[in-house]
Design a protein around this motif. Sequence first.
Motif, PDB file in Angstrom:
ATOM      1  N   LYS A  73       0.837  -1.193   0.000  1.00 23.95           N
ATOM      2  CA  LYS A  73       0.000   0.000   0.000  1.00 23.95           C
ATOM      3  C   LYS A  73       0.874   1.247   0.000  1.00 23.95           C
ATOM      4  O   LYS A  73       1.984   1.239   0.512  1.00 23.95           O
ATOM      5  CB  LYS A  73      -0.878  -0.021   1.256  1.00 23.95           C
ATOM      6  N   THR A  74       0.366   2.330  -0.576  1.00 26.33           N
ATOM      7  CA  THR A  74       1.073   3.613  -0.511  1.00 26.33           C
ATOM      8  C   THR A  74       0.194   4.615   0.229  1.00 26.33           C
ATOM      9  O   THR A  74      -1.032   4.527   0.218  1.00 26.33           O
ATOM     10  CB  THR A  74       1.395   4.174  -1.909  1.00 26.33           C
ATOM     11  N   ALA A  75       0.852   5.554   0.896  1.00 27.54           N
ATOM     12  CA  ALA A  75       0.146   6.612   1.614  1.00 27.54           C
ATOM     13  C   ALA A  75       0.976   7.882   1.490  1.00 27.54           C
ATOM     14  O   ALA A  75       2.204   7.834   1.528  1.00 27.54           O
ATOM     15  CB  ALA A  75      -0.048   6.246   3.076  1.00 27.54           C
ATOM     16  N   THR A  76       0.306   9.001   1.335  1.00 27.09           N
ATOM     17  CA  THR A  76       1.027  10.269   1.289  1.00 27.09           C
ATOM     18  C   THR A  76       1.445  10.660   2.705  1.00 27.09           C
ATOM     19  O   THR A  76       0.951  10.104   3.687  1.00 27.09           O
ATOM     20  CB  THR A  76       0.146  11.388   0.693  1.00 27.09           C
ATOM     21  N   VAL A  77       2.347  11.617   2.797  1.00 29.63           N
ATOM     22  CA  VAL A  77       2.790  12.099   4.099  1.00 29.63           C
ATOM     23  C   VAL A  77       1.591  12.614   4.889  1.00 29.63           C
ATOM     24  O   VAL A  77       1.437  12.334   6.080  1.00 29.63           O
ATOM     25  CB  VAL A  77       3.870  13.196   3.945  1.00 29.63           C
TER      26      VAL A  77
ATOM     27  N   ARG B 295       5.836  11.569  -0.969  1.00 24.58           N
ATOM     28  CA  ARG B 295       5.674  13.019  -0.930  1.00 24.58           C
ATOM     29  C   ARG B 295       5.693  13.506  -2.374  1.00 24.58           C
ATOM     30  O   ARG B 295       6.671  13.318  -3.079  1.00 24.58           O
ATOM     31  CB  ARG B 295       6.800  13.685  -0.137  1.00 24.58           C
ATOM     32  N   ARG B 296       4.583  14.090  -2.795  1.00 25.12           N
ATOM     33  CA  ARG B 296       4.426  14.571  -4.171  1.00 25.12           C
ATOM     34  C   ARG B 296       4.741  13.482  -5.198  1.00 25.12           C
ATOM     35  O   ARG B 296       5.414  13.702  -6.197  1.00 25.12           O
ATOM     36  CB  ARG B 296       5.308  15.787  -4.405  1.00 25.12           C
TER      37      ARG B 296
ATOM     38  N   VAL C 257       9.438   8.258  -0.133  1.00 25.27           N
ATOM     39  CA  VAL C 257      10.401   8.821   0.817  1.00 25.27           C
ATOM     40  C   VAL C 257      10.670   7.877   1.988  1.00 25.27           C
ATOM     41  O   VAL C 257      11.620   8.079   2.730  1.00 25.27           O
ATOM     42  CB  VAL C 257       9.940  10.192   1.366  1.00 25.27           C
ATOM     43  N   GLY C 258       9.863   6.857   2.143  1.00 28.52           N
ATOM     44  CA  GLY C 258      10.071   5.932   3.250  1.00 28.52           C
ATOM     45  C   GLY C 258       9.170   4.729   3.130  1.00 28.52           C
ATOM     46  O   GLY C 258       8.274   4.678   2.279  1.00 28.52           O
ATOM     47  N   LYS C 259       9.441   3.758   3.974  1.00 30.64           N
ATOM     48  CA  LYS C 259       8.672   2.520   3.933  1.00 30.64           C
ATOM     49  C   LYS C 259       8.438   2.033   5.359  1.00 30.64           C
ATOM     50  O   LYS C 259       9.372   1.972   6.166  1.00 30.64           O
ATOM     51  CB  LYS C 259       9.455   1.473   3.149  1.00 30.64           C
ATOM     52  N   LEU C 260       7.199   1.717   5.666  1.00 33.70           N
ATOM     53  CA  LEU C 260       6.846   1.132   6.961  1.00 33.70           C
ATOM     54  C   LEU C 260       6.678  -0.368   6.758  1.00 33.70           C
ATOM     55  O   LEU C 260       5.930  -0.793   5.885  1.00 33.70           O
ATOM     56  CB  LEU C 260       5.537   1.726   7.489  1.00 33.70           C
ATOM     57  N   VAL C 261       7.402  -1.148   7.541  1.00 37.93           N
ATOM     58  CA  VAL C 261       7.307  -2.602   7.425  1.00 37.93           C
ATOM     59  C   VAL C 261       6.986  -3.185   8.794  1.00 37.93           C
ATOM     60  O   VAL C 261       7.440  -2.679   9.819  1.00 37.93           O
ATOM     61  CB  VAL C 261       8.611  -3.228   6.879  1.00 37.93           C
TER      62      VAL C 261
END
Length: 85
Positions: free
Chosen positions: A2-6, A30-31, A35-39
């Motif tokens: 899944k992706t999520a914006t800031v 971001r835009r 910029v990062g990944k939560l695992v």
Amino acid sequence: MKTATVREAQHHFSKLLKELEHGEEIVITRRGVSVGKLVPMEAEENPFTRRVDWSESIRRRNEVLGDLPQLQRNIVLEMREEERY
């Protein structure tokens, strides 16, 4: 994955944590740029999924309090519980 914006991550963090608990990986963007990944943590690393064996603690407690009469023993246990919370 899944992706999520800031912004979504800021406003819906608890929802994202629930998805992590279910094994979902989440990429923070971001835009449109990652910029990062939560695992999710591995099961043995996660203290919330680890089972606790209380038998040793109970055995030690009974050893220490074994000589006290039952009424005094209950008073000590109640005082310990009050301090804990």
